[in-house]
Scaffold this motif. Structure first.
Motif, mmCIF file in Angstrom:
data_model
loop_
_atom_site.group_PDB
_atom_site.id
_atom_site.type_symbol
_atom_site.label_atom_id
_atom_site.label_comp_id
_atom_site.label_asym_id
_atom_site.label_seq_id
_atom_site.Cartn_x
_atom_site.Cartn_y
_atom_site.Cartn_z
ATOM 1 N N ALA A 112 47.759 61.756 50.990
ATOM 2 C CA ALA A 112 47.220 61.060 51.922
ATOM 3 C C ALA A 112 48.561 60.127 52.707
ATOM 4 O O ALA A 112 48.800 60.284 54.033
ATOM 5 C CB ALA A 112 46.410 60.032 51.698
ATOM 6 N N ASP A 113 49.303 59.666 51.974
ATOM 7 C CA ASP A 113 50.723 58.952 52.538
ATOM 8 C C ASP A 113 51.516 59.930 53.126
ATOM 9 O O ASP A 113 52.012 59.660 54.252
ATOM 10 C CB ASP A 113 51.429 58.376 51.238
ATOM 11 N N LEU B 74 47.237 60.352 56.237
ATOM 12 C CA LEU B 74 45.800 60.281 56.372
ATOM 13 C C LEU B 74 45.272 59.413 55.642
ATOM 14 O O LEU B 74 46.167 58.702 54.827
ATOM 15 C CB LEU B 74 45.302 61.776 56.050
ATOM 16 N N THR B 75 43.988 59.086 55.490
ATOM 17 C CA THR B 75 43.423 58.149 54.635
ATOM 18 C C THR B 75 43.204 58.994 53.291
ATOM 19 O O THR B 75 42.887 60.119 53.390
ATOM 20 C CB THR B 75 42.180 57.356 54.945
ATOM 21 N N LEU B 76 42.896 58.167 52.486
ATOM 22 C CA LEU B 76 42.551 58.851 51.152
ATOM 23 C C LEU B 76 41.250 59.354 51.354
ATOM 24 O O LEU B 76 41.083 60.580 50.712
ATOM 25 C CB LEU B 76 42.684 57.493 49.959
ATOM 26 N N GLU B 77 40.565 58.832 51.760
ATOM 27 C CA GLU B 77 38.919 59.248 51.902
ATOM 28 C C GLU B 77 38.959 60.567 52.796
ATOM 29 O O GLU B 77 38.264 61.634 52.596
ATOM 30 C CB GLU B 77 37.925 58.057 52.710
ATOM 31 N N THR B 78 39.816 60.565 53.946
ATOM 32 C CA THR B 78 39.884 62.052 54.488
ATOM 33 C C THR B 78 40.571 62.965 53.926
ATOM 34 O O THR B 78 40.095 64.121 53.674
ATOM 35 C CB THR B 78 40.646 61.778 55.721
ATOM 36 N N GLU C 231 46.262 60.376 46.806
ATOM 37 C CA GLU C 231 47.032 58.904 47.528
ATOM 38 C C GLU C 231 48.283 59.531 48.007
ATOM 39 O O GLU C 231 48.691 59.408 49.083
ATOM 40 C CB GLU C 231 47.054 57.978 46.302
#
Length: 248
Positions: A195-196, A200-204, A192
């Motif tokens: 991503a921040d 990016l997104t967490l999924e990416t 997480e």
């Protein structure tokens, strides 16, 4: 990066695990003694705020172990992570009484802190400390410029590989080794947080880490322990040359 256990709070500056890289790296024995007289250790639990942006900050510090984030908030409440503080990084700015960013412990954090006013006086009187702080500031500027390139031009896969390379390189520096061949380190950030930081997104992030693992660029033990079979291959995935460019 391996989170070091908190050292004995009576630790002498000469025995400090970040001594060779911190702001005191060039200090002579009498200068270390002066720092000893003004220092205290501050510990924070993961998730705890060290200082809020805009608050009075009566100390400066070096990160001894753990990791923290720098974040900035917009007027509408949105926040952006703008930096990471890793072991040996300097926190605070001499000559500025208020914190520019919110500093938050991402893991259990230990900092060696100095009262700001005495440190500012020492900075004015001790060229070795002033020169080392200037060098660290210029290194941070170079890293910020490289980070602008990473965020603006690199693909998601390159961003993940670049962040892993940065962490691996810093871990090697603290161990007084060179990042080459097969290397191991512990990832200090959750996915997480990655991503921040990377936009990016967490999924990416999860998808790209899985892809790097599937392609043999990295090996994972649990969620945090990373093995890189060939560091040059990781740099190639990051879009960097063999020396990693200006990334630290």
């Amino acid at each position: 990066m391996t989170i070091q256990s908190a050292p004995d709070l009576s630790l002498n500056c000469g025995d400090c695990p970040i001594r060779h890289r911190a702001v005191c790296a060039r200090c002579e024995s009498d200068e270390l003694k002066r720092l000893e007289d003004m220092k205290t250790y501050r510990s924070y639990e993961a998730g705890q705020t060290v200082v809020w942006a805009g608050d009075e900050m009566d100390f400066v510090a070096s990160v001894v172990s753990g990791i923290a984030t720098l974040t900035q908030a917009l007027e509408d409440g949105r926040t952006q992570m703008v930096g990471l503080l890793l072991p040996s990084d300097f926190v605070g700015r001499p000559g500025r009484s208020r914190a520019a960013y919110t500093v938050t412990a991402t893991s259990d954090l230990l900092m060696c802190s100095f009262r700001r006013k005495p440190f500012e006086l020492m900075l004015a009187e001790t060229p070795s400390v002033a020169q080392r702080l200037l060098q660290m500031t210029l290194d941070e500027l170079d890293a910020a410029r490289e980070w602008m390139l990473l965020l603006g031009r690199k693909s998601a896969r390159e961003k993940i590989a670049s962040l892993l390379a940065i962490i691996a390189r810093r871990d090697a520096t603290l161990r007084l080794t060179s990042p080459q061949g097969r290397i191991n380190f512990d990832l200090p950030l959750t996915r997480e947080a990655m991503a921040d930081y990377l936009g990016l997104t967490l999924e990416t992030v999860s998808r790209q880490i899985s892809a790097l693992k599937r392609d043999g660029v990295i090996e994972l033990e649990g969620k945090r322990h990373v093995t890189v079979p060939d560091f040059d291959e990781l740099l190639a995935e990051a879009g960097d040359d063999s020396d990693g460019g200006a990334l630290i």
